[in-house]
Design an enzyme around this catalytic site. Structure first.
Site, PDB file in Angstrom:
ATOM      1  CG  HIS A  35      42.191  47.147  21.534  1.00  0.00           C
ATOM      2  ND1 HIS A  35      43.043  46.860  22.246  1.00  0.00           N
ATOM      3  CD2 HIS A  35      41.332  47.907  21.977  1.00  0.00           C
ATOM      4  CE1 HIS A  35      42.602  47.115  23.367  1.00  0.00           C
ATOM      5  NE2 HIS A  35      41.408  47.820  23.292  1.00  0.00           N
ATOM      6  CG  HIS A  38      40.589  43.692  23.870  1.00  0.00           C
ATOM      7  ND1 HIS A  38      40.177  44.379  23.199  1.00  0.00           N
ATOM      8  CD2 HIS A  38      39.879  44.047  24.960  1.00  0.00           C
ATOM      9  CE1 HIS A  38      39.039  45.470  23.527  1.00  0.00           C
ATOM     10  NE2 HIS A  38      39.075  44.990  24.765  1.00  0.00           N
ATOM     11  CD  GLN A  62      31.908  48.541  32.506  1.00  0.00           C
ATOM     12  OE1 GLN A  62      31.605  47.188  33.135  1.00  0.00           O
ATOM     13  NE2 GLN A  62      32.856  48.907  32.221  1.00  0.00           N
ATOM     14  N   GLY A 148      43.941  43.726  32.068  1.00  0.00           N
ATOM     15  CA  GLY A 148      44.793  44.575  31.543  1.00  0.00           C
ATOM     16  C   GLY A 148      45.503  45.595  32.673  1.00  0.00           C
ATOM     17  CE  LYS A 150      43.765  52.419  27.943  1.00  0.00           C
ATOM     18  NZ  LYS A 150      42.324  52.515  28.276  1.00  0.00           N
ATOM     19  CG  ASP A 151      40.955  49.489  31.625  1.00  0.00           C
ATOM     20  OD1 ASP A 151      40.447  50.597  31.552  1.00  0.00           O
ATOM     21  OD2 ASP A 151      41.109  48.740  30.955  1.00  0.00           O
ATOM     22  CD  GLN A 154      38.327  47.179  34.639  1.00  0.00           C
ATOM     23  OE1 GLN A 154      37.238  47.763  34.389  1.00  0.00           O
ATOM     24  NE2 GLN A 154      38.987  46.314  33.814  1.00  0.00           N
ATOM     25  CB  SER A 186      41.663  52.627  24.212  1.00  0.00           C
ATOM     26  OG  SER A 186      40.318  52.903  24.530  1.00  0.00           O
ATOM     27  CB  SER A 187      37.278  49.750  22.451  1.00  0.00           C
ATOM     28  OG  SER A 187      37.522  48.575  22.667  1.00  0.00           O
TER      29      SER A 187
HETATM   30  P1  AMP Z   1      37.667  46.222  27.784  1.00  0.00           P
HETATM   31  O1  AMP Z   1      36.817  45.887  26.560  1.00  0.00           O
HETATM   32  O2  AMP Z   1      38.002  47.813  27.382  1.00  0.00           O
HETATM   33  O3  AMP Z   1      36.486  46.529  28.755  1.00  0.00           O
HETATM   34  O4  AMP Z   1      38.844  45.725  28.216  1.00  0.00           O
HETATM   35  C1  AMP Z   1      38.781  44.253  28.421  1.00  0.00           C
HETATM   36  C2  AMP Z   1      39.883  43.913  29.029  1.00  0.00           C
HETATM   37  O5  AMP Z   1      41.384  44.196  28.096  1.00  0.00           O
HETATM   38  C3  AMP Z   1      40.458  44.675  30.113  1.00  0.00           C
HETATM   39  O6  AMP Z   1      41.056  43.944  31.480  1.00  0.00           O
HETATM   40  C4  AMP Z   1      41.367  45.606  29.952  1.00  0.00           C
HETATM   41  O7  AMP Z   1      42.267  46.356  30.932  1.00  0.00           O
HETATM   42  C5  AMP Z   1      42.326  45.011  28.831  1.00  0.00           C
HETATM   43  N1  AMP Z   1      42.588  45.962  28.021  1.00  0.00           N
HETATM   44  C6  AMP Z   1      42.109  47.009  27.412  1.00  0.00           C
HETATM   45  N2  AMP Z   1      43.022  47.967  26.561  1.00  0.00           N
HETATM   46  C7  AMP Z   1      44.356  47.326  26.970  1.00  0.00           C
HETATM   47  C8  AMP Z   1      45.564  47.602  26.411  1.00  0.00           C
HETATM   48  N3  AMP Z   1      45.909  48.816  25.487  1.00  0.00           N
HETATM   49  N4  AMP Z   1      46.645  46.650  27.096  1.00  0.00           N
HETATM   50  C9  AMP Z   1      46.239  45.592  27.682  1.00  0.00           C
HETATM   51  N5  AMP Z   1      45.030  45.323  28.183  1.00  0.00           N
HETATM   52  C10 AMP Z   1      44.134  46.192  27.675  1.00  0.00           C
END
Ligand code: AMP
Length: 282
Positions: A35, A38, A62, A148, A150-151, A154, A186-187
């Site tokens: 999205h 990413h 995880q 991000g 966002k997390d 993490q 978010s996914s």
């Molecule tokens: P994920 O696929 O959810 O594990 O996320 C992969 C990376 O994308 C991680 O570093 C997340 O923190 C980042 N990420 C996910 N959602 C967002 C967002 N809304 N804004 C910025 N980064 C994000």
């Protein structure tokens, strides 16, 4: 040349070649179902590096036993198309057996940091995150890796692991990307039906209300701030608040009064869907 590879050895070979040409390697690990959030990480990596690697791996270690590993959204063909349009140089999509072959035994844990906030509700989650991130960093050996805000927990834990284990990589934190109404991309947002999607915004509203009280009303008593935030979420109805806390960005420890560089973090559950969000107050 094929941009998508499935084997560790293929990644190493392609990276060796890029390195020989003097390229700066950027890396964006993801679980796919890409999205805008990413994509912002990928664009930042493209700006700052010459050779950008993205991984897509839904990491089983995880997820807790009752969590959404099996139903986590996946669409490799769609993701691949997005990454081709973004001109990503290499996409690594390993099988679970490539990452965790039979007899796999080694895990990494950042103590204390992993047991609070998200860690209380998702025991073992950050142990799985740190293990996969360290493995991917060892496979790709990038100069810079992008995560991000966002997390936020993490990101802070990964920075700590990189520092503690002397991993030669720069960790870059990227701003949270939001939908027009403020909901963090978010996914997992695809799990929400229309009514839940509306309710989901209450966490962001609570965070914004707390920010407003700090910045405009000069409230610095965290107990008061959290109580007001909780009120915003309770008003919504049908939303379970898992936690809402104000901690220091540097070490995730709770504060009683607002000080320099704190972060407000929260998690809610709407039906089966669990969502997190945060706001930094710097
Ligand atoms: P994920 O696929 O959810 O594990 O996320 C992969 C990376 O994308 C991680 O570093 C997340 O923190 C980042 N990420 C996910 N959602 C967002 C967002 N809304 N804004 C910025 N980064 C994000």
């Amino acid at each position: 040349m094929e941009m998508m590879v499935r084997r560790i050895e293929e990644v190493r070979e392609r990276i060796r070649y890029a390195r020989k040409k003097g390229k700066v390697i950027g890396f964006v690990p993801t679980m796919g179902y890409l999205h805008k959030g990413h994509i912002s990480l990928i664009r930042r990596a493209k700006e700052e590096c010459d050779f950008v690697v993205v991984s897509i791996f839904v990491n089983p270690t995880q997820f807790g036993p009752s969590e959404d590993y099996n139903r986590y959204p996946r669409d490799i063909e769609r993701d691949k198309k997005i990454l081709q349009d973004e001109k990503v140089d290499l996409l690594f999509v390993p099988e679970v057996s490539e990452i965790y072959p039979e007899g796999y035994k080694t895990f990494v844990n950042v103590e204390k940091y992993s047991e609070i906030l998200e860690g209380k509700f998702r025991p073992g989650h950050f142990r799985g995150v740190c293990t996969i991130v360290l493995k991917l960093l060892n496979i790709v050996q990038p100069d810079k890796s992008y995560f991000g805000w966002k997390d936020a927990q993490q990101l802070i834990i990964i920075k700590k692991m990189v520092e503690d284990l002397n991993i030669p990589v720069e960790i870059v934190g990227c701003e949270t990307i939001r939908e027009d109404d403020g909901l963090a991309c978010s996914s997992r947002n695809v799990y929400l039906n229309r009514e839940q999607r509306e309710k989901a915004l209450c966490l962001y509203k609570a965070l914004k209300r707390i920010e407003e009280m700090i910045k405009k009303e000069n409230v610095n008593d965290c107990e008061k701030l959290i109580a007001e935030g909780e009120k915003v979420i309770k008003k919504e109805g049908g939303v379970e608040l898992q936690y809402l806390e104000i901690v220091r960005i540097s070490d995730l420890l709770p504060v009683e009064k607002i000080e320099k560089d704190v972060i407000v973090l929260g998690a809610i559950k709407i039906g089966d869907v669990r969502l997190i969000d945060n706001l930094r107050i710097e």
